[in-house]
Scaffold this active site. Structure first.
Site, mmCIF file in Angstrom:
data_model
loop_
_atom_site.group_PDB
_atom_site.id
_atom_site.type_symbol
_atom_site.label_atom_id
_atom_site.label_comp_id
_atom_site.label_asym_id
_atom_site.label_seq_id
_atom_site.Cartn_x
_atom_site.Cartn_y
_atom_site.Cartn_z
ATOM 1 N N TRP A 1 10.072 2.863 21.560
ATOM 2 C CA TRP A 1 10.034 2.644 20.116
ATOM 3 C C TRP A 1 10.423 1.223 19.726
ATOM 4 O O TRP A 1 10.787 0.947 18.593
ATOM 5 C CB TRP A 1 10.886 3.695 19.398
ATOM 6 C CG TRP A 1 10.289 5.078 19.515
ATOM 7 C CD1 TRP A 1 9.050 5.381 20.003
ATOM 8 C CD2 TRP A 1 10.876 6.329 19.159
ATOM 9 N NE1 TRP A 1 8.835 6.732 19.980
ATOM 10 C CE2 TRP A 1 9.946 7.343 19.460
ATOM 11 C CE3 TRP A 1 12.103 6.700 18.611
ATOM 12 C CZ2 TRP A 1 10.202 8.695 19.243
ATOM 13 C CZ3 TRP A 1 12.355 8.049 18.390
ATOM 14 C CH2 TRP A 1 11.410 9.027 18.697
ATOM 15 N N LEU B 1 0.826 -1.203 0.000
ATOM 16 C CA LEU B 1 0.000 0.000 0.000
ATOM 17 C C LEU B 1 0.866 1.261 0.000
ATOM 18 O O LEU B 1 0.589 2.227 -0.709
ATOM 19 C CB LEU B 1 -0.943 0.009 1.207
ATOM 20 C CG LEU B 1 -1.901 1.208 1.263
ATOM 21 C CD1 LEU B 1 -2.846 1.210 0.074
ATOM 22 C CD2 LEU B 1 -2.702 1.201 2.566
ATOM 23 N N GLU C 1 5.395 10.412 25.530
ATOM 24 C CA GLU C 1 4.402 9.567 24.876
ATOM 25 C C GLU C 1 4.209 8.241 25.592
ATOM 26 O O GLU C 1 3.270 7.516 25.303
ATOM 27 C CB GLU C 1 4.740 9.368 23.395
ATOM 28 C CG GLU C 1 5.957 8.526 23.140
ATOM 29 C CD GLU C 1 6.335 8.481 21.661
ATOM 30 O OE1 GLU C 1 6.412 9.546 21.045
ATOM 31 O OE2 GLU C 1 6.539 7.379 21.153
ATOM 32 N N HIS D 1 11.640 21.356 10.604
ATOM 33 C CA HIS D 1 10.740 20.502 9.828
ATOM 34 C C HIS D 1 10.393 21.093 8.474
ATOM 35 O O HIS D 1 9.666 20.505 7.697
ATOM 36 C CB HIS D 1 9.468 20.213 10.637
ATOM 37 C CG HIS D 1 9.779 19.606 11.963
ATOM 38 N ND1 HIS D 1 9.983 20.364 13.100
ATOM 39 C CD2 HIS D 1 9.991 18.329 12.340
ATOM 40 C CE1 HIS D 1 10.280 19.578 14.109
ATOM 41 N NE2 HIS D 1 10.291 18.334 13.672
ATOM 42 N N HIS E 1 17.378 15.970 25.079
ATOM 43 C CA HIS E 1 16.612 16.656 24.033
ATOM 44 C C HIS E 1 15.227 16.037 23.931
ATOM 45 O O HIS E 1 15.066 14.825 24.049
ATOM 46 C CB HIS E 1 17.339 16.534 22.689
ATOM 47 C CG HIS E 1 16.473 16.894 21.525
ATOM 48 N ND1 HIS E 1 16.075 18.183 21.278
ATOM 49 C CD2 HIS E 1 15.886 16.133 20.576
ATOM 50 C CE1 HIS E 1 15.296 18.195 20.203
ATOM 51 N NE2 HIS E 1 15.156 16.955 19.766
ATOM 52 N N ARG F 1 3.745 5.878 5.937
ATOM 53 C CA ARG F 1 4.951 5.625 6.716
ATOM 54 C C ARG F 1 4.803 4.400 7.606
ATOM 55 O O ARG F 1 3.856 4.273 8.377
ATOM 56 C CB ARG F 1 5.296 6.837 7.574
ATOM 57 C CG ARG F 1 6.687 6.720 8.139
ATOM 58 C CD ARG F 1 7.098 7.919 8.953
ATOM 59 N NE ARG F 1 7.986 7.480 10.032
ATOM 60 C CZ ARG F 1 9.255 7.143 9.848
ATOM 61 N NH1 ARG F 1 9.799 7.223 8.670
ATOM 62 N NH2 ARG F 1 9.986 6.730 10.871
HETATM 63 N N1 GLN Z 1 20.065 13.391 18.084
HETATM 64 C C1 GLN Z 1 18.952 13.102 17.236
HETATM 65 C C2 GLN Z 1 19.086 13.833 15.922
HETATM 66 O O1 GLN Z 1 19.600 14.898 15.907
HETATM 67 C C3 GLN Z 1 17.651 13.498 17.897
HETATM 68 C C4 GLN Z 1 16.479 13.091 17.061
HETATM 69 C C5 GLN Z 1 15.138 13.355 17.719
HETATM 70 O O2 GLN Z 1 15.025 14.195 18.549
HETATM 71 N N2 GLN Z 1 14.120 12.652 17.336
HETATM 72 O O3 GLN Z 1 18.666 13.372 14.883
HETATM 73 ZN ZN ZN Z 2 13.979 16.196 18.283
#
Ligand code: GLN
Ligand code: ZN
Length: 770
Positions: free
Chosen positions: A577, A18, A621, A711, A657, A531
Site C-alpha cells: 500500500w 472530482l 493482492e 461492512h 488477519h 475514493r
Molecule cells: N487491525 C485493523 C483494524 O482492525 C485491520 C484492518 C484491516 O484488516 N484492513 O482496523
Molecule cells: Zn480486515
C-alpha cells in the site's frame, strides 16, 4: 520522427475536485449540470496540460465520473436487469442516476437496487466495476460518451485519440451471472457494437483510436489467442481512415508476442517497465508496417525516469524500425500516479533531496517529451539541461546517505532460516500459550479497531492544526481507550484490543514512524469512484528508530487483567500500500520492513504484551499476474512475515488477519505463515470459506472465521452466529476455533458495535455449552 503517445491521464483533479463534486452531487448540494461542468473543466485542463507538454497523441474518453469500465458497460448496453426501472426513466445523454445507481446502489422513490461488484484492476490499487453477463446477453450502443468527448475536445481545438478498453479484455474482466455459458463466447454479439463505435469515430474525423487489451500480457489460452486474430481482423476493416493502436501493459507479452505483433493494426504499445527486456525478443518479429509505442516512463510509480536507460531502449528499437515507427509513452495510463509534484512543498514530510527523485503525472509528460526530443536528435538547450539534471538526480539517488544505510542492508543479508522460523512447533507453542493465558474454548476477540467517531477524527485534525496540544490529545485518546477496555470487559470478551484510536490509517501510522518513508500533501491517486488514497513513499532503507505502538498497547494492558492484543501491520501490506522504491527488489524492501516490525514485536513482548497481531490483508493482492511468477512471490512474502514474527518466546501468541475469503488456491502458503491464530473475513460467502477448510489440506493452526460482516450496520442475531460456528465446527476441529467479527470495527457506530459483540459473545458461550 518519434511521436509522443500518452495512454491516459489522472482525472480526479490535482485537489480531488472530482471527488468533491461527486459527493456534493450525491448529497444533492449541486445539480447534475454543475457536476457535468466540473467534468468539462477537468477534461479541458488535462488536454491543455498534455498539449503544452508537447504530447502528440493525447487521449480522450479516459475521463470518467466513476470508472471507465462502468462507462463502457453503459456504452455497450450491458446494463443488468435490476436497473431496468432507472433505465426507463433515462432522459439525458448522460444519465447520472442510472450511472451512479450501478456504481453505488440506489434506494429512493420506491427503487431499491444494489451496486455492481467492484474488484481490483489487475494488480493495481484501482478498482473497477465488474461487468455482469447473462446467457442471453445482448449488447447495443447505449451511450456515446466516447464520441461526445472526442467532439468536445475538437471544439476546444484538441485533436485527440479516443481510448476504449478492447472487447476481449472487456469480456474477460466480467463475470457470468448464470451458469451454462462462457462469457468469451459473447464476442460475436459484442463485436457489432465495437464496429459501430469505430465507424462513428471515423465519421467524426478521428484519426487514431487506442484500444486497451492488457489481457495480451496475461496467461491466455490458444482459443483466446485465436480470438484476438479474428476480432482485430474485423475491427481493422471498419474504416481505412482509422489507425488502431492496441495497448498492452502491466506485464510483458511473452508467449502472446506472435499474436499481438501480428494483429492488423497501426501500432502496438508495450510496457517496457514491467516487461523490461521484451524488446530483445519482440524486435526481430515486428512486421513491416507496424509501429511500436514504447512504454518507458513508468505509469504506476512515482520515480523519475532514468533517461540514459530509456534512451538505450529507444535506440534499440529505432535501430531496427527507424524513427518513424517508434513512439514514446508511459508504460501504462498515468491514472495510477498523482497529478503534480509542484503542489508539494512540505519539506518536513518530503525532503527536497527526495523530491528531486520523483515525477508525478505532469512531470512524466515532460519526461516523455524529453526522451522523444533526445532520441530524435534535434536537441534544444532546455532539454539538454534537463537531461543533465536527470543524470545528476539518478547519480544522487545511487549514492545518497538518505537512502543507503549499510547497517540495514547488512541486517537483511544476515537473515538466516532460523530467523524465519519459530523455535518450537505449533503444538508445543499452543500448550505453552494455553498454560499462560488459560483461554476458554471458542475464545472471543476482535480485529483491532473500534469505531472512529467524529470526535476521534476531530481530535486528530485539531492536533494537526495546532488547535489542541499533544497533552490534550493524548488525554482524549487515553480516555477513549479506557472506555473501550471497560466495554470489552463488560461484554466478557477474552482477548481485548486497545481500539486503534490513535491511528489514521494502518499503513500511514507506521510509515510516519519508520525511517526511509516520505509523505505527500496532495499525492492523491484514485482507488475507486470518489475514493482516493495518498500512498506513502518508501524511498530509502527502512528501519525503526524508536518504539511505535508500545505506549498505547502497554497503557491499555495496564488497565486490565485480561490479555490485550498488540496491533501491527505486516511487512507485505506496508509494502503493497505504498509507492515502493525501484532501485532494489521489492523482496529486499519487504525484508527491511519485516525486521522493523520484528523490532516492534520484541519491544511489545518486553513490555508484557504477549498476544500480538500482525495484519496482512494485502498479502494476496501482491500476487503476480502471471502464474509462473506467483510461487516465487509467495515464498518471499510468507518468509518476510515469518521474519517479522518468529524471534519470540513460545508463549507469545502471534495472530494475523486477512480481509478476504478467496484463498483456496493459496491456503498452503497462508498456513506456512505459521501464525498461531489467523482471523479472516468470511462475510461475502460463508460457504466459500468453509470449502477452503473442508478440502484435502487441513489448516493446522488456530483460526477465527469472521462470524459477522462488519461492512454493514446490520446487527446479526446470536442464532445466525451459532449456526455459522456449528458449520465451521464440522470442518475445523473445535479446539482450533476462535470467535470474532470479520474485520476491524472502525467504520461502524457504537450502538450496533455493542449489540453485535454482545450477541457474538453469547454465541461463543452457547458453543462452549454444546
Ligand atoms: N487491525 C485493523 C483494524 O482492525 C485491520 C484492518 C484491516 O484488516 N484492513 O482496523
Ligand atoms: Zn480486515
Amino acid at each position: 520522427m518519434l511521436l509522443t503517445n500518452n495512454l491516459g491521464y489522472p482525472r480526479v483533479g490535482a485537489f480531488r475536485e472530482l471527488k468533491k463534486a461527486n459527493e456534493a452531487y450525491w448529497a444533492k448540494k449541486i445539480s447534475a449540470d454543475e457536476l457535468l461542468e466540473v467534468g468539462v473543466n477537468l477534461r479541458k485542463e488535462n488536454w491543455e496540460t498534455q498539449r503544452s507538454a508537447g504530447i502528440d497523441l493525447i487521449p480522450s474518453n479516459d475521463f470518467s465520473f466513476y470508472d471507465q469500465i462502468l462507462d463502457l458497460t453503459l456504452t455497450v448496453g450491458a446494463i443488468p436487469a435490476r436497473y431496468q426501472s432507472l433505465l426507463d426513466k433515462a432522459d439525458r445523454k448522460y444519465n447520472l442516476d442510472l450511472y451512479f445507481a450501478m456504481a453505488r446502489g440506489f434506494q429512493e422513490d420506491g427503487v431499491d437496487v444494489t451496486a455492481m461488484e467492484m474488484t481490483k484492476w489487475f494488480d493495481t490499487n484501482y478498482h473497477y466495476l465488474v461487468p455482469e453477463f447473462v446467457k442471453d446477453q445482448e449488447f447495443s450502443l447505449t451511450s456515446e460518451k466516447f464520441l461526445h468527448e472526442y467532439e468536445e475536445a475538437k471544439t476546444l481545438g484538441f485533436e485527440t485519440k479516443p481510448v476504449l478498453v478492447g472487447p476481449i479484455t472487456y469480456l474477460l474482466l466480467g463475470k457470468e451471472k448464470e451458469t451454462g455459458f462462457d462469457r468469451i463466447d459473447l464476442i460475436d454479439r459484442l463485436l457489432p457494437v465495437y464496429e459501430g463505435i469505430l465507424s462513428k469515430l471515423a465519421s467524426a474525423g478521428a484519426q487514431y483510436v487506442q484500444i486497451d487489451e492488457p489481457f495480451l500480457t496475461l496467461d491466455i489460452d490458444q482459443k483466446t489467442q485465436d480470438l484476438y486474430k479474428r476480432v482485430y481482423a474485423r475491427l481493422a476493416k471498419v474504416s481505412d481512415q482509422l489507425k488502431l493502436i492496441v495497448t498492452t501493459y502491466f506485464e510483458a507479452l511473452s508467449n502472446n508476442e506472435e499474436t499481438a505483433l501480428n494483429l492488423p493494426v497501426h501500432a502496438l504499445h508495450l510496457d517496457l517497465v514491467r516487461g523490461e527486456n521484451q524488446l530483445d525478443t519482440v524486435l526481430p518479429k515486428v512486421p513491416q508496417s507496424l509501429i511500436l509505442s514504447l512504454g518507458v516512463v513508468e505509469g504506476r510509480n512515482i520515480w523519475k525516469n532514468d533517461y540514459e536507460k530509456s534512451l538505450t531502449q529507444i535506440a534499440q528499437a529505432v535501430e531496427v524500425l527507424g524513427k518513424d515507427r517508434v513512439w514514446v509513452g508511459p508504460s501504462s495510463s498515468l491514472l495510477h500516479v498523482p497529478f503534480d509534484l509542484d503542489n508539494e512543498d512540505n519539506e518536513e514530510s518530503l525532503p527536497k533531496e527526495v523530491k528531486n527523485w520523483l515525477a508525478f503525472a505532469k512531470q512524466k509528460l515532460q519526461e516523455i517529451k524529453d526522451l522523444a526530443t533526445l532520441a530524435n536528435g534535434d536537441v534544444d538547450e532546455k532539454t539538454k539541461q534537463r537531461f543533465e539534471a536527470n543524470k545528476l538526480a539518478a547519480e544522487n539517488r545511487r549514492t545518497s546517505t538518505l537512502i543507503h544505510k549499510p547497517a540495514v542492508k547488512q541486517r537483511v543479508s544476515n537473515i538466516t532460516d532460523n530467523d524465519a522460523k519459530r523455535t518450537s512447533v505449533f503444538a508445543l507453542r499452543k500448550a505453552a500459550q494455553q498454560a499462560k493465558f488459560n483461554l476458554p474454548a471458542f475464545a472471543t476477540t476482535t480485529i483491532g479497531s473500534f469505531p472512529q467517531t467524529k470526535d476521534v477524527r476531530k481530535w486528530r485534525a485539531d492536533l494537526k492544526k495546532g488547535k489542541i496540544t499533544q497533552e490534550e490529545y493524548d488525554k482524549e485518546i487515553a480516555e477513549e481507550t479506557e472506555r473501550t477496555i471497560r466495554l470489552q470487559e463488560d461484554l466478557d470478551i477474552d482477548v481485548l484490543v486497545h481500539g486503534e484510536f490513535e491511528r489514521n490509517d494502518m499503513v500511514e501510522y507506521f510509515g510516519e514512524q519508520l525511517a526511509g518513508y516520505a509523505f505527500t500533501k496532495n499525492g492523491w491517486v484514485q482507488s475507486y469512484g470518489s475514493r482516493c488514497v495518498k500512498p506513502p513513499i518508501i524511498y530509502g532503507d527502512v528501519y525503526r528508530p524508536a518504539d511505535m505502538t508500545v505506549r498505547w498497547s502497554a497503557y491499555a494492558q495496564s488497565l486490565t487483567e485480561r490479555p490485550v492484543k498488540g496491533m501491527l501491520t505486516g511487512p507485505v501490506t506496508i509494502l503493497q500500500w505504498s509507492f515502493v522504491r525501484n532501485d532494489q527488489p521489492r523482496e529486499t524492501t519487504t525484508y527491511q520492513i519485516a525486521l522493523a516490525i520484528l523490532d516492534e514485536v520484541q519491544s511489545l513482548e518486553k513490555a508484557g504484551i504477549k498476544i500480538i497481531q500482525i495484519d496482512e490483508p494485502a498479502i494476496r493482492e501482491g500476487l503476480p499476474l502471471r502464474k509462473a511468477d506467483q510461487k516465487k512471490y509467495l515464498n518471499w512474502a510468507v518468509r518476510a512475515f515469518r521474519v517479522s514474527s518468529s524471534n519470540v518466546e513460545d508463549d507469545t501468541q502471534i495472530h494475523t488477519h486477512m480481509c478476504y475469503s478467496e484463498f483456496n488456491d493459496v491456503i498452503e502458503d497462508i498456513a506456512a505463515m505459521d501464525a498461531d491464530v489467523i482471523t479472516i473475513e468470511t462475510s461475502r460467502s460463508q460457504m466459500e470459506l468453509l470449502e477452503a477448510f473442508a478440502g484435502d489440506f487441513k489448516y493446522p493452526n488456530d483460526i477465527g472465521p469472521g462470524v459477522y460482516d462488519i461492512h454493514s450496520p446490520r446487527v446479526p442475531s446470536t442464532e445466525e452466529m451459532v449456526n455459522l460456528l456449528r458449520k465451521a465446527k464440522e470442518v475445523v476441529p473445535a479446539e482450533q476455533l476462535w470467535v470474532n467479527p470479520d474485520c476491524g470495527l472502525k467504520t461502524r457506530a457504537w450502538p450496533e458495535t455493542k449489540a453485535a459483540l454482545e450477541s457474538m459473545v453469547e454465541a461463543a458461550k452457547i458453543l462452549r455449552a454444546d
